[in-house]
Design a protein around this motif. Structure first.
Motif, PDB file in Angstrom:
ATOM      1  N   ASP A  94      12.731   5.782  15.336  1.00 21.01           N
ATOM      2  CA  ASP A  94      13.430   5.136  14.153  1.00 21.01           C
ATOM      3  C   ASP A  94      14.040   4.284  14.480  1.00 21.01           C
ATOM      4  O   ASP A  94      15.165   4.372  15.357  1.00 21.01           O
ATOM      5  CB  ASP A  94      13.835   6.188  13.226  1.00 21.01           C
ATOM      6  CG  ASP A  94      12.995   7.509  12.759  1.00 21.01           C
ATOM      7  OD1 ASP A  94      12.545   7.355  11.841  1.00 21.01           O
ATOM      8  OD2 ASP A  94      12.704   8.313  13.809  1.00 21.01           O
ATOM      9  N   GLU A 100       2.940  -1.121   5.141  1.00 16.07           N
ATOM     10  CA  GLU A 100       4.145  -1.450   4.460  1.00 16.07           C
ATOM     11  C   GLU A 100       4.499  -0.270   3.404  1.00 16.07           C
ATOM     12  O   GLU A 100       3.853   0.075   2.511  1.00 16.07           O
ATOM     13  CB  GLU A 100       4.174  -2.727   3.824  1.00 16.07           C
ATOM     14  CG  GLU A 100       5.480  -3.116   3.066  1.00 16.07           C
ATOM     15  CD  GLU A 100       5.184  -4.471   2.373  1.00 16.07           C
ATOM     16  OE1 GLU A 100       6.410  -4.853   1.664  1.00 16.07           O
ATOM     17  OE2 GLU A 100       4.444  -4.937   2.061  1.00 16.07           O
ATOM     18  N   TYR A 101       5.934   0.235   3.699  1.00 16.66           N
ATOM     19  CA  TYR A 101       6.046   1.443   2.898  1.00 16.66           C
ATOM     20  C   TYR A 101       6.307   1.019   1.270  1.00 16.66           C
ATOM     21  O   TYR A 101       7.078   0.220   1.139  1.00 16.66           O
ATOM     22  CB  TYR A 101       7.265   2.104   3.208  1.00 16.66           C
ATOM     23  CG  TYR A 101       7.654   3.378   2.387  1.00 16.66           C
ATOM     24  CD1 TYR A 101       7.113   4.603   2.542  1.00 16.66           C
ATOM     25  CD2 TYR A 101       8.970   3.328   1.742  1.00 16.66           C
ATOM     26  CE1 TYR A 101       7.383   5.532   1.640  1.00 16.66           C
ATOM     27  CE2 TYR A 101       9.266   4.423   0.693  1.00 16.66           C
ATOM     28  CZ  TYR A 101       8.641   5.569   0.808  1.00 16.66           C
ATOM     29  OH  TYR A 101       8.801   6.509   0.012  1.00 16.66           O
ATOM     30  N   HIS A 159      10.075   1.754  10.763  1.00 12.73           N
ATOM     31  CA  HIS A 159      11.057   0.542  11.115  1.00 12.73           C
ATOM     32  C   HIS A 159      11.641  -0.143   9.630  1.00 12.73           C
ATOM     33  O   HIS A 159      10.685  -0.346   8.974  1.00 12.73           O
ATOM     34  CB  HIS A 159      10.267  -0.673  11.965  1.00 12.73           C
ATOM     35  CG  HIS A 159      10.923  -1.969  12.388  1.00 12.73           C
ATOM     36  ND1 HIS A 159      10.290  -2.951  12.549  1.00 12.73           N
ATOM     37  CD2 HIS A 159      12.357  -1.977  12.323  1.00 12.73           C
ATOM     38  CE1 HIS A 159      11.089  -3.794  12.758  1.00 12.73           C
ATOM     39  NE2 HIS A 159      12.455  -3.345  12.693  1.00 12.73           N
ATOM     40  N   LYS A 160      12.689   0.010   9.565  1.00  8.74           N
ATOM     41  CA  LYS A 160      13.352  -0.555   8.275  1.00  8.74           C
ATOM     42  C   LYS A 160      14.065  -1.999   8.770  1.00  8.74           C
ATOM     43  O   LYS A 160      15.152  -2.065   9.148  1.00  8.74           O
ATOM     44  CB  LYS A 160      14.594   0.174   7.475  1.00  8.74           C
ATOM     45  CG  LYS A 160      13.667   1.189   6.886  1.00  8.74           C
ATOM     46  CD  LYS A 160      14.894   1.917   6.164  1.00  8.74           C
ATOM     47  CE  LYS A 160      14.333   3.097   5.202  1.00  8.74           C
ATOM     48  NZ  LYS A 160      15.013   3.706   4.362  1.00  8.74           N
ATOM     49  N   TYR A 208       5.830   1.198   8.710  1.00  8.27           N
ATOM     50  CA  TYR A 208       5.586   2.457   9.481  1.00  8.27           C
ATOM     51  C   TYR A 208       4.287   2.599  10.422  1.00  8.27           C
ATOM     52  O   TYR A 208       3.308   1.793   9.837  1.00  8.27           O
ATOM     53  CB  TYR A 208       5.630   3.753   8.652  1.00  8.27           C
ATOM     54  CG  TYR A 208       4.678   4.058   7.572  1.00  8.27           C
ATOM     55  CD1 TYR A 208       3.531   4.591   7.908  1.00  8.27           C
ATOM     56  CD2 TYR A 208       4.658   3.589   6.487  1.00  8.27           C
ATOM     57  CE1 TYR A 208       2.368   4.720   6.923  1.00  8.27           C
ATOM     58  CE2 TYR A 208       3.928   3.650   5.550  1.00  8.27           C
ATOM     59  CZ  TYR A 208       2.697   4.316   5.565  1.00  8.27           C
ATOM     60  OH  TYR A 208       1.384   4.419   4.540  1.00  8.27           O
ATOM     61  N   GLN A 213       9.757  -2.803   5.212  1.00 11.03           N
ATOM     62  CA  GLN A 213       9.941  -1.542   5.595  1.00 11.03           C
ATOM     63  C   GLN A 213       8.466  -1.099   6.183  1.00 11.03           C
ATOM     64  O   GLN A 213       7.518  -1.112   5.236  1.00 11.03           O
ATOM     65  CB  GLN A 213      10.376  -0.413   4.745  1.00 11.03           C
ATOM     66  CG  GLN A 213      10.421   0.935   5.381  1.00 11.03           C
ATOM     67  CD  GLN A 213      11.128   1.793   4.306  1.00 11.03           C
ATOM     68  OE1 GLN A 213      11.736   1.692   3.418  1.00 11.03           O
ATOM     69  NE2 GLN A 213      10.843   3.335   4.606  1.00 11.03           N
ATOM     70  N   GLU A 222      18.237  -1.461   8.662  1.00  9.20           N
ATOM     71  CA  GLU A 222      18.361  -0.509   7.441  1.00  9.20           C
ATOM     72  C   GLU A 222      18.127   0.964   7.849  1.00  9.20           C
ATOM     73  O   GLU A 222      18.330   1.637   6.686  1.00  9.20           O
ATOM     74  CB  GLU A 222      17.567  -1.198   6.389  1.00  9.20           C
ATOM     75  CG  GLU A 222      17.904  -2.733   5.976  1.00  9.20           C
ATOM     76  CD  GLU A 222      19.015  -2.741   5.524  1.00  9.20           C
ATOM     77  OE1 GLU A 222      19.741  -2.051   4.706  1.00  9.20           O
ATOM     78  OE2 GLU A 222      19.588  -3.843   6.184  1.00  9.20           O
ATOM     79  N   ARG A 223      17.779   1.212   8.875  1.00  7.34           N
ATOM     80  CA  ARG A 223      17.236   2.466   9.086  1.00  7.34           C
ATOM     81  C   ARG A 223      18.355   3.493   9.648  1.00  7.34           C
ATOM     82  O   ARG A 223      18.466   4.797   9.587  1.00  7.34           O
ATOM     83  CB  ARG A 223      16.231   2.501  10.320  1.00  7.34           C
ATOM     84  CG  ARG A 223      15.399   4.055  10.445  1.00  7.34           C
ATOM     85  CD  ARG A 223      14.708   4.528   9.142  1.00  7.34           C
ATOM     86  NE  ARG A 223      14.139   5.729   9.557  1.00  7.34           N
ATOM     87  CZ  ARG A 223      14.108   6.655   8.665  1.00  7.34           C
ATOM     88  NH1 ARG A 223      14.162   6.509   7.279  1.00  7.34           N
ATOM     89  NH2 ARG A 223      13.194   7.802   8.989  1.00  7.34           N
TER      90      ARG A 223
END
Length: 395
Positions: A95, A281-282, A256-257, A264, A262, A99-100
């Motif tokens: 992680d 992309e989330y 990864h933010k 994953y 964002q 921003e994470r």
């Protein structure tokens, strides 16, 4: 019009995705008479529980969810033993990103006694040169990849083994009160009677809520439920100079933010022919009214964003996707689940793209709520905490 099935079930569970299958397994294993209704087949391709790759992780900024993962893992272990199937492949998880907040995640894991490391970006790049880390990194080796489809089939198989009845190709149209119980109507005119109903319809839920014989106050108290048609892309693993490892065994799952996206990723497993990493992309997909409105078409703009992301941050992958797909995220504003009940009808919606890892625990919570055997965390029962619902007598 076809007649109702002659034998009513104590419990009818609607939807054989991860949550519905887990609920049916829990109820059937407790000796209840169960009918499991599925609009297509278990883990259907156009639902949210198909395929072989979902992230299993412990890292959450909210300790409630980390503790819930620990509880869920015990149930996964029991499911693995009962089914004889390996359902979680270890991979570890990274992680990172501005921003994470890896340090916050590390503090939560430390408080719960979960093994982890906090690495500098430079040290992380040495360990995983295939990833261009841009901040310090939280690493926890206990994470992995859930085979969602295999898990659904395992739980359905165990439920049927305990006497549950599975009806496939049975699409719910509406539910009506029928004496002290309910009558469920299919889209083709079939009916099934039940004393209790659990609706676990995933992305179809928004289109069904008004047809479930739920009190107006309960409906008003539910959080807003939205559906997105998401996209996921598979990128081939690339060999490195200097003897660096390649292939799925060398890749962790990651979240990864970054400042602008964002993302994953996780080893794609069977879905990707074991040849590549699944990257997405989330909440990057378009909003749709319900799953019934999905098109299965990949958004070119989303593809371009993810390809650009891979070029910038994942040098260990060929930046052109060799496979792509769409899927559904059913979201609440705060990303909490919905596990709530009015009279003898339970609404179950594990939301926001992070429910898969909790599937056996969600099933346990739903079964406890439906039978009165135990409580459900209050944060999942917003509808029964509103004044309107209390006035309706459904607290």
């Amino acid at each position: 019009m076809p007649a109702a099935l002659s034998d009513a079930s104590d419990y009818v569970v609607v939807g054989a995705g991860l949550a519905g299958a887990a609920t049916a397994w829990q109820l059937a294993s407790r000796g209840h008479q169960i009918t499991l209704l599925e609009r297509d087949v278990p883990a259907a391709h156009d639902g949210s529980s198909h395929g072989s790759a979902r992230i299993f992780r412990y890292a959450y900024p909210d300790a409630f969810y980390t503790r819930a993962v620990l509880e869920s893992k015990e149930l996964w272990n029991g499911l693995t033993a009962a089914s004889g199937s390996e359902l979680i492949t270890p991979s570890g998880a990274a992680d990172y990103g501005p921003e994470r907040n890896p340090r916050l995640l590390a503090s939560v894991l430390a408080a719960e006694g979960i093994e982890h490391e906090l690495l500098s970006a430079a040290d992380a790049r040495k360990r995983w040169p295939q990833i261009a880390f841009d901040t310090e990194v939280l690493w926890h080796p206990g994470a992995g990849v859930v085979d969602a489809e295999a898990a659904v089939n395992a739980m359905v198989g165990l439920a049927v083994g305990h006497g549950a009845r599975l009806l496939t190709g049975w699409e719910l149209h509406s539910v009506e009160r029928n004496g002290s119980g309910y009558r469920l109507h299919s889209s083709t005119g079939e009916t099934v009677d039940a004393g209790n109903v659990v609706v676990s319809a995933g992305g179809w839920l928004p289109g069904l809520l008004g047809r479930l014989a739920l009190p107006a106050g309960f409906l008003a108290g539910l959080p807003e439920i939205t559906v997105r048609q998401e996209q996921a892309f598979h990128f081939t693993y690339r060999d490195y100079d200097g003897g660096a490892a390649s292939g799925a065994a060398a890749w962790p799952t990651f979240i990864h933010k970054a400042a602008d996206i964002q993302a994953y990723g996780l080893p794609g497993g069977r879905d990707a022919g074991f040849a590549g990493q699944k990257v997405a992309e989330y909440n990057g997909g378009k909003l749709i009214p319900s799953a019934a409105h999905q098109t299965g078409e990949v958004d070119p703009a989303n593809r371009a964003r993810v390809v650009d992301y891979v070029r910038r941050y994942l040098p260990g992958l060929d930046p052109e996707p060799y496979a792509e797909t769409t899927c559904l995220f059913t979201n609440t504003p705060d990303e909490d689940f919905v596990i709530d009940r009015a009279d003898n009808l339970t609404v179950l919606s594990p939301c926001s793209g992070h429910g898969a890892k909790f599937a056996p625990l969600i099933g346990q919570w739903a079964a406890d709520l439906a039978t009165g055997a135990g409580p459900v965390p209050g944060r999942f029962r917003a509808a029964t905490s509103t004044p309107a619902t209390i006035q309706d007598g459904n607290q």
